[in-house]
Scaffold this motif. Structure first.
Motif, short mmCIF file in Angstrom:
data_model
loop_
_atom_site.label_atom_id
_atom_site.label_comp_id
_atom_site.label_asym_id
_atom_site.label_seq_id
_atom_site.Cartn_x
_atom_site.Cartn_y
_atom_site.Cartn_z
N THR A 151 0.83 -1.18 0.00
CA THR A 151 0.00 0.00 0.00
C THR A 151 0.88 1.25 0.00
N ARG A 152 0.25 2.38 -0.32
CA ARG A 152 1.01 3.63 -0.43
C ARG A 152 1.65 4.02 0.89
N ASP A 153 0.96 3.76 2.03
CA ASP A 153 1.53 4.11 3.33
C ASP A 153 2.42 3.01 3.90
N ASP A 199 -3.88 0.40 -5.69
CA ASP A 199 -4.21 1.79 -6.02
C ASP A 199 -4.08 2.70 -4.80
N GLN A 200 -4.38 3.97 -4.98
CA GLN A 200 -4.21 4.97 -3.92
C GLN A 200 -5.15 4.75 -2.74
N ASP A 202 -5.77 1.77 -1.46
CA ASP A 202 -5.40 0.45 -0.92
C ASP A 202 -6.23 -0.68 -1.52
N ASP A 243 1.29 10.54 -14.18
CA ASP A 243 0.45 10.70 -12.99
C ASP A 243 -0.08 9.37 -12.47
N TYR A 244 0.39 8.27 -13.01
CA TYR A 244 0.02 6.91 -12.56
C TYR A 244 -1.49 6.70 -12.56
N SER A 245 -2.15 7.26 -13.56
CA SER A 245 -3.61 7.12 -13.63
C SER A 245 -4.05 5.97 -14.52
N VAL A 273 -9.79 5.07 -9.70
CA VAL A 273 -8.75 5.45 -8.74
C VAL A 273 -7.39 5.07 -9.33
N GLY A 275 -2.95 5.02 -9.31
CA GLY A 275 -1.94 4.40 -8.47
C GLY A 275 -0.85 5.37 -8.06
N PHE A 276 0.33 4.85 -7.84
CA PHE A 276 1.46 5.65 -7.37
C PHE A 276 2.75 4.98 -7.80
#
Length: 283
Positions: A151-153, A199-200, A202, A243-245, A273, A275-276
């Motif tokens: 996940t992003r975090d 994705d952003q 989670d 932009d990871y879209s 949604v 991503g990153f």
């Protein structure tokens, strides 16, 4: 449940396409895994470069200070920015087992898992390469190590051992050891779970090899969307672009006597949604 269709982005580029990853100014990279090739693609879908790394190239990720790290048939390697191998780490010598898919965690370790060529249950393992250069076997007894992403975090990782029919959640201790592994979603009977992208929010996009579908599960494990691909053997996916879209999807002709014309091409879709950036190896 929302259903959309992917569009074809490239011509047929690979026999067994896998491991897509966005490499910034290098563009999108996909792997012709069992040919051992890294294929670079520009924003028009054209192949711009092809580099041969060995018998197998299982996964590829950027390094924080430049260059790349990759999973090879029986271990890991470091590459410079010109895709020249500068160092290798061998994890085993058996010719019956090979690496298959991987990713970096937020702490900069590079994870890659293995499988038997004949899918012998329990013959594989999940490994990670530490920034120090040490290779560590984290989980033994894996059937077919496949999709892996955080996940992003960085609070949870998602992991696929395809022979279990599940996506699991991995929780790590600060030293990189796995503190907990628990089921996230079970897709037994619906196809062969393969690569994933997070994705952003989670959520998880899961490629279902053999079914021509990507399934989406939100953070709670609820299935809420799917993407149809006009090729049966979808293998992996990644968020890419500045932009990871956009979600880019690899496909395969492996083992097919009647492959679709586009099998081996890369497809793309634009989920609600995005991503990153992929985590990089800090070694």
């Amino acid at each position: 449940m929302k259903r959309t269709e992917a569009e074809q982005f490239t011509r047929r580029l690979t026999h067994h396409g896998e491991g897509p990853v966005w490499l910034g100014h290098h563009g999108l990279a996909v792997l012709d895994m069992l040919a051992g090739d890294v294929v670079l693609i520009d924003d028009s879908g054209a192949e711009t470069r092809r580099e041969h790394l060995g018998a197998v190239v299982a996964a590829l990720r950027p390094r924080r200070d430049g260059g790349f790290v990759a999973g090879l048939e029986r271990g890991f390697c470091l590459l410079n920015d010109r895709f020249t191998v500068t160092e290798t780490v061998t994890c085993w010598t058996s010719p019956d087992v090979r690496m298959n898919e991987g990713a970096c965690d937020p702490q900069g370790r590079f994870w890659c898992g293995s499988m038997a060529y004949d899918l012998t249950p329990g013959a594989g393992a999940l490994w990670h390469l530490d920034p120090t250069g040490a290779a560590v076997q984290a989980i033994a007894g894996i059937g077919c190590s496949n999709g892996l992403a955080w996940t992003r975090d960085g609070t949870r990782g998602y992991y696929v051992d395809s022979l279990t029919g599940r996506v699991d959640i991995l929780e790590l201790r600060p030293d990189g050891a796995i503190a907990n592994r628990r089921p996230f979603v079970d897709v037994t009977g619906e196809g062969f779970p393969d690569g994933i992208a997070v994705d952003q929010a989670d959520g998880v996009w899961l490629a279902m090899f053999g079914s021509g579908l990507l399934l989406h599960f939100d953070r709670t494990g609820r299935r809420d969307a799917e993407i149809a691909v006009p090729v049966r053997q979808v293998t992996a996916c990644t968020f890419a672009g500045p932009d990871y879209s956009e979600l880019y999807i690899t496909t395969s002709r492996y083992g097919l006597t009647d492959p679709e014309a586009a099998a081996g091409a890369v497809f793309r879709a634009r989920p609600d949604v995005g991503g990153f950036a992929p985590y990089a190896f800090s070694g």
